[in-house]
Structures are given as C-alpha cells and as structure tokens.
Design a protein around this motif. Structure first.
Motif, PDB file in Angstrom:
ATOM      1  N   PRO A  67      17.422   5.916  -1.683  1.00 16.77           N
ATOM      2  CA  PRO A  67      18.621   7.094  -2.781  1.00 16.77           C
ATOM      3  C   PRO A  67      17.342   8.578  -2.429  1.00 16.77           C
ATOM      4  O   PRO A  67      17.903   9.756  -3.164  1.00 16.77           O
ATOM      5  CB  PRO A  67      18.269   6.684  -4.188  1.00 16.77           C
ATOM      6  N   SER A  68      16.028   7.893  -1.478  1.00 14.63           N
ATOM      7  CA  SER A  68      15.562   9.316  -1.239  1.00 14.63           C
ATOM      8  C   SER A  68      16.419   9.874   0.244  1.00 14.63           C
ATOM      9  O   SER A  68      17.897   9.465  -0.269  1.00 14.63           O
ATOM     10  CB  SER A  68      14.177   9.285  -0.667  1.00 14.63           C
ATOM     11  N   TYR A  69      16.201  11.289   0.743  1.00 20.28           N
ATOM     12  CA  TYR A  69      16.724  11.723   1.357  1.00 20.28           C
ATOM     13  C   TYR A  69      15.736  11.803   2.624  1.00 20.28           C
ATOM     14  O   TYR A  69      14.547  11.875   3.018  1.00 20.28           O
ATOM     15  CB  TYR A  69      17.364  13.143   0.686  1.00 20.28           C
TER      16      TYR A  69
ATOM     17  N   ASN B 156      19.874  10.957  -7.269  1.00 19.15           N
ATOM     18  CA  ASN B 156      18.806  11.881  -8.480  1.00 19.15           C
ATOM     19  C   ASN B 156      19.698  11.305  -9.118  1.00 19.15           C
ATOM     20  O   ASN B 156      18.956  10.350 -10.306  1.00 19.15           O
ATOM     21  CB  ASN B 156      19.196  13.449  -8.901  1.00 19.15           C
ATOM     22  N   ASP B 157      21.168  10.498  -9.298  1.00 17.58           N
ATOM     23  CA  ASP B 157      21.810   9.280 -10.253  1.00 17.58           C
ATOM     24  C   ASP B 157      21.996   8.018 -10.051  1.00 17.58           C
ATOM     25  O   ASP B 157      21.442   7.382 -11.096  1.00 17.58           O
ATOM     26  CB  ASP B 157      23.898   9.775  -9.835  1.00 17.58           C
ATOM     27  N   PHE B 158      20.748   7.609  -8.140  1.00 19.90           N
ATOM     28  CA  PHE B 158      20.518   6.091  -8.581  1.00 19.90           C
ATOM     29  C   PHE B 158      19.170   6.167  -9.258  1.00 19.90           C
ATOM     30  O   PHE B 158      18.947   5.008  -9.913  1.00 19.90           O
ATOM     31  CB  PHE B 158      20.340   6.457  -7.034  1.00 19.90           C
ATOM     32  N   TYR B 159      18.291   7.779  -9.117  1.00 20.25           N
ATOM     33  CA  TYR B 159      17.005   7.515 -10.122  1.00 20.25           C
ATOM     34  C   TYR B 159      17.050   7.352 -11.444  1.00 20.25           C
ATOM     35  O   TYR B 159      16.322   6.117 -12.373  1.00 20.25           O
ATOM     36  CB  TYR B 159      15.779   8.148  -9.853  1.00 20.25           C
ATOM     37  N   GLN B 160      17.892   8.166 -11.869  1.00 19.42           N
ATOM     38  CA  GLN B 160      18.183   7.539 -13.232  1.00 19.42           C
ATOM     39  C   GLN B 160      18.826   5.789 -13.286  1.00 19.42           C
ATOM     40  O   GLN B 160      18.748   5.864 -14.569  1.00 19.42           O
ATOM     41  CB  GLN B 160      19.511   9.009 -13.328  1.00 19.42           C
ATOM     42  N   ARG B 161      19.981   5.792 -12.886  1.00 14.94           N
ATOM     43  CA  ARG B 161      20.000   4.535 -13.027  1.00 14.94           C
ATOM     44  C   ARG B 161      19.523   3.017 -12.621  1.00 14.94           C
ATOM     45  O   ARG B 161      19.869   2.325 -13.843  1.00 14.94           O
ATOM     46  CB  ARG B 161      21.729   3.967 -12.778  1.00 14.94           C
TER      47      ARG B 161
ATOM     48  N   PRO C  63      10.587   8.851 -10.406  1.00 15.43           N
ATOM     49  CA  PRO C  63       9.802  10.330  -9.986  1.00 15.43           C
ATOM     50  C   PRO C  63      11.214  10.813 -10.874  1.00 15.43           C
ATOM     51  O   PRO C  63      12.370  11.032 -10.258  1.00 15.43           O
ATOM     52  CB  PRO C  63       9.408  10.730  -9.052  1.00 15.43           C
ATOM     53  N   GLY C  64      10.685  11.558 -12.370  1.00 15.00           N
ATOM     54  CA  GLY C  64      11.613  12.332 -12.441  1.00 15.00           C
ATOM     55  C   GLY C  64      12.071  12.265 -13.384  1.00 15.00           C
ATOM     56  O   GLY C  64      12.951  12.160 -14.263  1.00 15.00           O
ATOM     57  N   VAL C  65      11.642  10.403 -14.083  1.00 15.33           N
ATOM     58  CA  VAL C  65      12.608   9.675 -14.702  1.00 15.33           C
ATOM     59  C   VAL C  65      11.403   9.012 -15.956  1.00 15.33           C
ATOM     60  O   VAL C  65      11.489   9.278 -17.367  1.00 15.33           O
ATOM     61  CB  VAL C  65      13.246   8.833 -14.200  1.00 15.33           C
ATOM     62  N   GLY C  66      11.054   8.380 -15.213  1.00 18.03           N
ATOM     63  CA  GLY C  66       9.673   7.687 -16.003  1.00 18.03           C
ATOM     64  C   GLY C  66       9.015   6.620 -15.277  1.00 18.03           C
ATOM     65  O   GLY C  66       8.188   6.376 -14.073  1.00 18.03           O
ATOM     66  N   SER C  67       9.180   4.832 -16.216  1.00 18.64           N
ATOM     67  CA  SER C  67       7.925   4.207 -16.015  1.00 18.64           C
ATOM     68  C   SER C  67       8.773   3.467 -14.695  1.00 18.64           C
ATOM     69  O   SER C  67       9.894   3.540 -14.419  1.00 18.64           O
ATOM     70  CB  SER C  67       7.686   3.094 -16.810  1.00 18.64           C
TER      71      SER C  67
ATOM     72  N   VAL D 277       0.896  -1.303  -0.048  1.00 23.95           N
ATOM     73  CA  VAL D 277       0.402   0.080   0.053  1.00 23.95           C
ATOM     74  C   VAL D 277       0.759   1.106  -0.060  1.00 23.95           C
ATOM     75  O   VAL D 277       1.545   1.217   0.745  1.00 23.95           O
ATOM     76  CB  VAL D 277      -1.176   0.162   2.027  1.00 23.95           C
ATOM     77  N   ARG D 278       0.187   2.484  -0.483  1.00 23.59           N
ATOM     78  CA  ARG D 278       0.744   3.211  -1.051  1.00 23.59           C
ATOM     79  C   ARG D 278       0.429   4.419  -1.363  1.00 23.59           C
ATOM     80  O   ARG D 278      -0.006   3.997  -2.740  1.00 23.59           O
ATOM     81  CB  ARG D 278       2.810   3.128  -1.344  1.00 23.59           C
ATOM     82  N   MET D 279       0.718   5.343  -1.222  1.00 28.97           N
ATOM     83  CA  MET D 279      -0.080   6.609  -2.352  1.00 28.97           C
ATOM     84  C   MET D 279       0.865   7.184  -3.682  1.00 28.97           C
ATOM     85  O   MET D 279       0.250   6.911  -4.480  1.00 28.97           O
ATOM     86  CB  MET D 279      -0.924   7.625  -1.220  1.00 28.97           C
ATOM     87  N   THR D 280       2.045   6.920  -3.367  1.00 32.01           N
ATOM     88  CA  THR D 280       3.111   7.257  -4.731  1.00 32.01           C
ATOM     89  C   THR D 280       4.008   6.316  -4.859  1.00 32.01           C
ATOM     90  O   THR D 280       5.162   6.319  -4.630  1.00 32.01           O
ATOM     91  CB  THR D 280       3.971   8.999  -4.151  1.00 32.01           C
ATOM     92  N   PRO D 281       3.694   5.186  -4.997  1.00 34.83           N
ATOM     93  CA  PRO D 281       4.969   3.846  -5.432  1.00 34.83           C
ATOM     94  C   PRO D 281       6.050   4.147  -6.118  1.00 34.83           C
ATOM     95  O   PRO D 281       5.272   4.813  -7.205  1.00 34.83           O
ATOM     96  CB  PRO D 281       4.188   3.263  -5.553  1.00 34.83           C
ATOM     97  N   ASP D 282       7.087   3.903  -6.296  1.00 26.61           N
ATOM     98  CA  ASP D 282       7.854   5.029  -6.697  1.00 26.61           C
ATOM     99  C   ASP D 282       8.779   3.205  -6.870  1.00 26.61           C
ATOM    100  O   ASP D 282       8.991   2.135  -6.816  1.00 26.61           O
ATOM    101  CB  ASP D 282       9.399   5.923  -6.522  1.00 26.61           C
ATOM    102  N   VAL D 283      10.220   3.805  -6.721  1.00 26.20           N
ATOM    103  CA  VAL D 283      11.457   3.126  -6.779  1.00 26.20           C
ATOM    104  C   VAL D 283      11.260   1.525  -5.547  1.00 26.20           C
ATOM    105  O   VAL D 283      11.855   0.380  -6.144  1.00 26.20           O
ATOM    106  CB  VAL D 283      12.880   3.058  -7.131  1.00 26.20           C
TER     107      VAL D 283
END
Length: 265
Positions: free
Chosen positions: A230-232, A241-246, A77-81, A49-55
């Motif tokens: 990698p969030s803060y 931010n580099d990890f989210y890109q990777r 977030p900021g990258v894509g799927s 469960v999460r409002m904004t599931p991301d990585v």
C-alpha cells in the motif's frame, strides 16, 4: 550480473532462514510484495533491519519470520502503533523479538560504512541520548586529531537486501527516483540482493535525480507491478491511505491478523 526472474524464484534465492535482511524504502517504494512472498515461503529466524519499520515489518513479525529487529523508529505512519510488533515484544507472540535500537543517523551511517567496505562509522548523532546505555554496539571513540569524543557504530553488513524501484532494463540495471532513502546503500551492503520493479524496459531513459544501480551490484530483478502497495511508487501509483487505517484494526487482534495472514499465504 543481475538475473531477471519471477518473484517466488528470486525470493527463494536471495532471502534465507537466519539472514540479516533489510527491506528498505522510505515513504514510497517499500517492497511489500517481496515481503509477502517471504511470508508465503515461511522464512524463519530473520534479523530484520530497517530505518523506519512500518506495516511490512509488522506483517513479517506477526507471521513469525523474525527473531530480531534492528531499527531506529517503528510505527504505522500517520496512524499509530504496530500491534504485531508490540505483541511480539510484550508477550513473545508468535515468537519473542529481540530489539536493537539506533538513531536514524546511526542507521544511515552504518549502511554507508558497510557499503564502503569500512568496519564502522563515526558520528555525533548519539551525544545527549540514552541510546548508548540501551544498545551494546554504540561506543565512544576519541578523535585522534582533535580529542573530541564521538560515537562509533559497526558497519551494517547484510546477508540480503530487498528494495522496490520503478524500472529496470533487460540487463538488470535498476533506476529509482522520488524520495530515496538508503536503498542504494542497503544493496551495496548486502551479500545478496533483490530489486522488484514496476516494469522492465528495453532501455532506461535519463531522469534528473534518479539513482541507478548497475546490474553488477544486483543479483535478482523481479517485475512486480504494484509491488510497493500500500505504499506508492512515484509516477506509477499513489499511497493507499485507507489500507494503513484498516491495518490498525486488522493487526490489533490475533484472530483478525490470522485471517489476513491466511489470505496472504
């Protein structure tokens, strides 16, 4: 009263196979370290469960931990799927994933209802959307006072909740600040809870705008510096931010994801 324990012990006590569990955090304070420990411990059949599931949810889904996702938005977030999410939905890999989609407002109100001990929440947030046609537990309800037709959604009761925060004291009182989402409500909506923190201190200093969770609503606290990476964690670390890109490249391919997963496990 909260017990201060190592991360592995705390996760083993709080998150169990078959749980409905939330790993909450908004933009920062996302409990990545705890999520990785869930992967290491091989939890299965979770309803995430999460409002904004991301990585972090992409990782848990790709590791085969989840059978269902209850959410209101999903993406890197900021990258894509989220490619592991997509693979599970479209191809059933590594296991099929059931979806239950709500609006942000609907999810937030469901948390609040559960935290308040109420059976459901009422809001206007679904009017004009197709979500009631897609999600069975979104129902119309008529106001007994005005006759207005609103929307009811059931309380979001959790078996377990996991969040990250900046500090806890040695009694297990937790303090978090910065951008806060529904962490407090998730803990109050859960039967069991774990808070990972940047540090355990002798005494919590007053801080304007901080949320304090008293030790009697928290089951376990684990000291995990950098546990949101990698969030803060506001005032403790910056977003990687580099990890989210990777991650976009890592997660696109099952083989590259498998190599990442082997490193976590």
């Amino acid at each position: 009263m909260a017990t201060i324990a190592p991360l592995a012990q705390a996760v083993s006590e709080v998150v169990r196979d078959g749980d409905t569990v939330a790993f909450e955090g908004f933009t920062h304070l996302i409990p990545f370290a705890a999520g990785h420990e869930v992967i290491r411990q091989g939890r299965r059949d979770l309803t995430l469960v999460r409002m904004t599931p991301d990585v972090i949810y992409d990782q848990l889904i790709g590791a085969g931990c989840a059978k269902k996702l209850v959410f209101s938005w999903g993406g890197n977030p900021g990258v894509g799927s989220l490619h592991r999410f997509r693979d599970a939905v479209q191809n059933g890999w590594p296991v099929p994933l059931e979806l239950e989609e709500h609006s942000h407002a609907g999810m937030a109100n469901r948390y609040v209802a559960a935290a308040s001990g109420l059976p459901f929440a009422v809001l206007r947030g679904y009017v004009g959307t197709d979500l009631p046609k897609q999600t069975d537990n979104i129902k119309p309800i008529t106001c007994p006072f005005t006759g207005e037709v609103l929307t009811a959604v059931p309380a979001l009761r959790l078996d377990s909740a996991v969040i990250h925060a900046q500090r806890a004291d040695r009694k297990g009182n937790v303090q978090l600040w910065g951008i806060t989402g529904v962490q407090k409500e998730a803990v109050l909506a859960a039967t069991r809870s774990l808070v990972t923190v940047e540090e355990v201190v002798d005494e919590l200093e007053p801080r304007p705008g901080a949320v304090v969770l008293p030790s009697w609503v928290v089951d376990f606290v684990a000291e995990v510096p950098g546990g949101a990476h990698p969030s803060y964690a506001h005032d403790y670390s910056v977003r990687d931010n580099d990890f989210y890109q990777r991650w976009d490249a890592i997660s696109k391919d099952r083989e590259s994801f498998g190599a990442w997963l082997a490193g976590v496990a």
